[in-house]
Design a protein around this motif. Structure first.
Motif, mmCIF file in Angstrom:
data_model
loop_
_atom_site.group_PDB
_atom_site.id
_atom_site.type_symbol
_atom_site.label_atom_id
_atom_site.label_comp_id
_atom_site.label_asym_id
_atom_site.label_seq_id
_atom_site.Cartn_x
_atom_site.Cartn_y
_atom_site.Cartn_z
ATOM 1 N N GLY A 67 30.269 41.979 41.611
ATOM 2 C CA GLY A 67 31.530 41.979 42.339
ATOM 3 C C GLY A 67 32.721 41.496 41.557
ATOM 4 N N ILE A 68 33.774 41.337 42.319
ATOM 5 C CA ILE A 68 35.082 40.928 41.818
ATOM 6 C C ILE A 68 35.710 40.095 42.931
ATOM 7 C CG2 ILE A 68 37.410 41.786 41.230
ATOM 8 C CD1 ILE A 68 35.825 44.511 40.587
ATOM 9 N N GLU A 69 36.412 39.040 42.570
ATOM 10 C CA GLU A 69 37.276 38.376 43.547
ATOM 11 C C GLU A 69 38.689 38.878 43.268
ATOM 12 O OE1 GLU A 69 37.655 34.061 43.464
ATOM 13 O OE2 GLU A 69 38.217 34.051 45.581
ATOM 14 N N ALA A 70 39.129 39.835 44.055
ATOM 15 C CA ALA A 70 40.437 40.451 43.842
ATOM 16 C C ALA A 70 41.521 39.601 44.491
ATOM 17 C CB ALA A 70 40.447 41.854 44.439
ATOM 18 N N THR A 71 42.717 39.621 43.876
ATOM 19 C CA THR A 71 43.887 38.950 44.453
ATOM 20 C C THR A 71 44.865 40.022 44.899
ATOM 21 O OG1 THR A 71 43.618 37.164 42.854
ATOM 22 C CG2 THR A 71 45.705 37.242 44.043
ATOM 23 N N SER A 72 45.174 40.052 46.181
ATOM 24 C CA SER A 72 46.076 41.077 46.703
ATOM 25 C C SER A 72 47.528 40.721 46.399
ATOM 26 C CB SER A 72 45.907 41.208 48.219
ATOM 27 O OG SER A 72 46.506 40.086 48.841
ATOM 28 N N ARG A 73 48.394 41.694 46.681
ATOM 29 C CA ARG A 73 49.842 41.481 46.518
ATOM 30 C C ARG A 73 50.322 40.266 47.325
ATOM 31 N NH1 ARG A 73 51.721 46.524 48.553
ATOM 32 N NH2 ARG A 73 51.243 47.536 46.595
ATOM 33 N N GLU A 74 49.642 40.018 48.468
ATOM 34 C CA GLU A 74 50.002 38.865 49.318
ATOM 35 C C GLU A 74 49.398 37.572 48.785
ATOM 36 O OE1 GLU A 74 48.208 41.512 50.213
ATOM 37 O OE2 GLU A 74 49.004 42.496 52.000
ATOM 38 N N TYR A 96 42.160 46.200 37.314
ATOM 39 C CA TYR A 96 42.790 45.676 36.089
ATOM 40 C C TYR A 96 44.080 46.442 35.770
ATOM 41 C CZ TYR A 96 43.235 43.601 31.450
ATOM 42 O OH TYR A 96 43.699 42.920 30.348
ATOM 43 N N ARG A 97 44.064 47.745 36.025
ATOM 44 C CA ARG A 97 45.276 48.542 35.790
ATOM 45 C C ARG A 97 46.417 48.087 36.695
ATOM 46 N NH1 ARG A 97 41.711 52.983 35.192
ATOM 47 N NH2 ARG A 97 41.977 53.625 37.351
ATOM 48 N N ALA A 98 46.071 47.569 37.879
ATOM 49 C CA ALA A 98 47.091 47.153 38.854
ATOM 50 C C ALA A 98 47.428 45.668 38.764
ATOM 51 C CB ALA A 98 46.599 47.477 40.263
ATOM 52 N N LEU A 99 46.826 44.991 37.769
ATOM 53 C CA LEU A 99 47.052 43.552 37.611
ATOM 54 C C LEU A 99 48.385 43.312 36.900
ATOM 55 C CD1 LEU A 99 45.906 40.597 37.701
ATOM 56 C CD2 LEU A 99 44.784 41.098 35.518
ATOM 57 N N ALA A 100 49.114 42.291 37.367
ATOM 58 C CA ALA A 100 50.388 41.926 36.741
ATOM 59 C C ALA A 100 50.192 41.773 35.229
ATOM 60 C CB ALA A 100 50.885 40.617 37.348
ATOM 61 N N ASP A 101 51.164 42.294 34.467
ATOM 62 C CA ASP A 101 51.023 42.345 33.011
ATOM 63 C C ASP A 101 51.484 41.029 32.382
ATOM 64 O OD1 ASP A 101 50.392 43.271 30.563
ATOM 65 O OD2 ASP A 101 52.027 44.729 30.422
ATOM 66 N N VAL A 102 50.712 39.986 32.584
ATOM 67 C CA VAL A 102 50.991 38.671 32.001
ATOM 68 C C VAL A 102 49.880 38.369 31.009
ATOM 69 C CG1 VAL A 102 51.212 36.197 32.476
ATOM 70 C CG2 VAL A 102 52.117 37.863 34.123
ATOM 71 N N GLU A 126 42.768 40.536 27.888
ATOM 72 C CA GLU A 126 44.133 40.185 27.468
ATOM 73 C C GLU A 126 45.033 39.706 28.587
ATOM 74 O OE1 GLU A 126 45.983 43.126 25.095
ATOM 75 O OE2 GLU A 126 44.502 42.923 23.484
ATOM 76 N N LYS A 127 45.046 40.429 29.717
ATOM 77 C CA LYS A 127 45.933 40.003 30.811
ATOM 78 C C LYS A 127 45.334 38.781 31.500
ATOM 79 C CE LYS A 127 47.252 44.639 32.414
ATOM 80 N NZ LYS A 127 47.260 45.431 33.675
ATOM 81 N N HIS A 128 46.201 37.862 31.925
ATOM 82 C CA HIS A 128 45.741 36.676 32.654
ATOM 83 C C HIS A 128 45.130 37.127 33.984
ATOM 84 C CE1 HIS A 128 45.363 32.599 33.868
ATOM 85 N NE2 HIS A 128 46.279 32.668 34.815
ATOM 86 N N LEU A 129 43.852 36.797 34.177
ATOM 87 C CA LEU A 129 43.121 37.357 35.321
ATOM 88 C C LEU A 129 43.472 36.709 36.657
ATOM 89 C CD1 LEU A 129 39.605 37.949 33.709
ATOM 90 C CD2 LEU A 129 41.256 39.686 34.441
ATOM 91 N N VAL A 130 44.059 35.520 36.622
ATOM 92 C CA VAL A 130 44.420 34.892 37.898
ATOM 93 C C VAL A 130 45.853 35.272 38.258
ATOM 94 C CG1 VAL A 130 44.535 32.735 39.218
ATOM 95 C CG2 VAL A 130 42.811 33.017 37.466
ATOM 96 N N GLY A 131 46.053 36.561 38.448
ATOM 97 C CA GLY A 131 47.343 37.058 38.906
ATOM 98 C C GLY A 131 47.095 37.975 40.089
ATOM 99 N N ALA A 132 48.170 38.520 40.628
ATOM 100 C CA ALA A 132 48.029 39.401 41.793
ATOM 101 C C ALA A 132 47.977 40.857 41.347
ATOM 102 C CB ALA A 132 49.182 39.187 42.749
ATOM 103 N N LEU A 133 47.233 41.652 42.095
ATOM 104 C CA LEU A 133 47.206 43.098 41.899
ATOM 105 C C LEU A 133 48.360 43.711 42.679
ATOM 106 C CD1 LEU A 133 43.410 43.809 42.531
ATOM 107 C CD2 LEU A 133 44.529 43.146 40.399
ATOM 108 N N ASP A 134 48.794 44.868 42.246
ATOM 109 C CA ASP A 134 49.843 45.570 42.989
ATOM 110 C C ASP A 134 49.204 46.405 44.102
ATOM 111 O OD1 ASP A 134 52.326 46.393 43.756
ATOM 112 O OD2 ASP A 134 52.528 47.914 42.181
ATOM 113 N N TYR A 135 48.318 45.770 44.865
ATOM 114 C CA TYR A 135 47.677 46.396 46.023
ATOM 115 C C TYR A 135 47.704 45.411 47.182
ATOM 116 C CZ TYR A 135 45.408 49.978 43.071
ATOM 117 O OH TYR A 135 45.146 51.001 42.219
ATOM 118 N N SER A 136 47.876 45.940 48.377
ATOM 119 C CA SER A 136 47.824 45.094 49.577
ATOM 120 C C SER A 136 46.369 44.808 49.945
ATOM 121 C CB SER A 136 48.507 45.808 50.745
ATOM 122 O OG SER A 136 47.739 46.947 51.103
#
Ligand SMILES: [Zn+2]
Ligand SMILES: [Zn+2]
Length: 238
Positions: A67-74, A96-102, A126-136
């Protein structure tokens, strides 16, 4: 029917907040020692340690989900669990494609390494994984359900990154279950099956919380049926 002990929310060395000691193989060994029958790896917004986790759990004879623990836009954390590594990797690529580019800065934010079953480092994300995805929340729910996965809002009663903290309520939606960390839960969970997991970021915390489900076999399908029928018991209630 037998009862199986499950802890379906574990982080590995791929999560920047996870301990480097938390290799997939060390997690599998610890899960076996603690008497768990079913475990799931759910790193933040990536499934890249799932292949090693699958092999490690096979070696130990512990059943696994991926699995994955996804972070939503909210900024809500959401457990997305699958029967196969391939399904998890597929969802992981989408997320990962929708993850903020940090960019991650390991010295500051923590390491994000993926490894093989023998703990050799294969690479770093490369991208910091504890960010939000651009998905609700709804879009992530749809992505998981359409791939045959289990969508479970994580730690809904926490003061950060939860349905409770970000939305203030639990929407009516096709969730396989909801994850709580204490009992009673301050949110109205009447419509849902509640489970609890450790959310371990360190080996010592594995099985700190767990739940049991009643089923013929330990399988993904049997778990899904048990959740739908609310045939579960929570460690925090026993
Ligand atoms: Zn979380
Ligand atoms: Zn977590």
């Amino acid at each position: 029917m037998p009862w199986f002990r499950a802890d379906l929310h574990l982080h590995s060395c791929l999560s920047p907040c996870g301990d480097l000691e938390c290799s997939p193989s060390a997690i599998a060994v610890t899960a076996k020692q603690r008497g768990l029958d079913l475990v799931a790896l759910a790193d933040h917004n990536s499934a890249l340690n799932c292949p090693a986790f699958a092999e490690a759990c096979r070696r130990e004879g512990v059943a696994a989900l991926y699995g994955i623990e996804a972070t939503s836009r909210e900024e809500v954390h959401l457990l997305c669990l699958f029967a196969t590594v391939e399904q998890a990797l597929d969802a992981g690529e989408l997320f990962y494609r929708a993850l903020a580019d940090v960019q991650n800065i390991p010295a500051k934010l923590g390491d994000q390494v993926y490894v093989d079953v023998d703990e050799n480092i294969l690479g770093a994300v490369e991208k910091h994984l504890v960010g939000a995805l651009d998905y609700s929340v709804d879009e992530i729910c749809e992505a998981v359900n359409s791939r045959g996965g289990l969508f479970i809002p994580a730690h809904i009663d926490r003061s950060v990154n939860s349905m409770g903290s970000q939305l203030g309520f639990l929407p009516h939606a096709p969730y396989a279950a909801v994850e709580v960390t204490r009992s009673p839960c301050p949110l109205d969970t009447h419509d849902y099956t509640r489970i609890c997991n450790s959310d371990a970021h360190f080996l010592d915390d594995i099985a700190m919380r767990w739940f049991a489900y009643e089923a013929e076999t330990v399988s993904f399908a049997a778990l899904r049926d048990a959740l739908a029928a609310k045939r579960v018991r929570l460690s925090i209630e026993s």
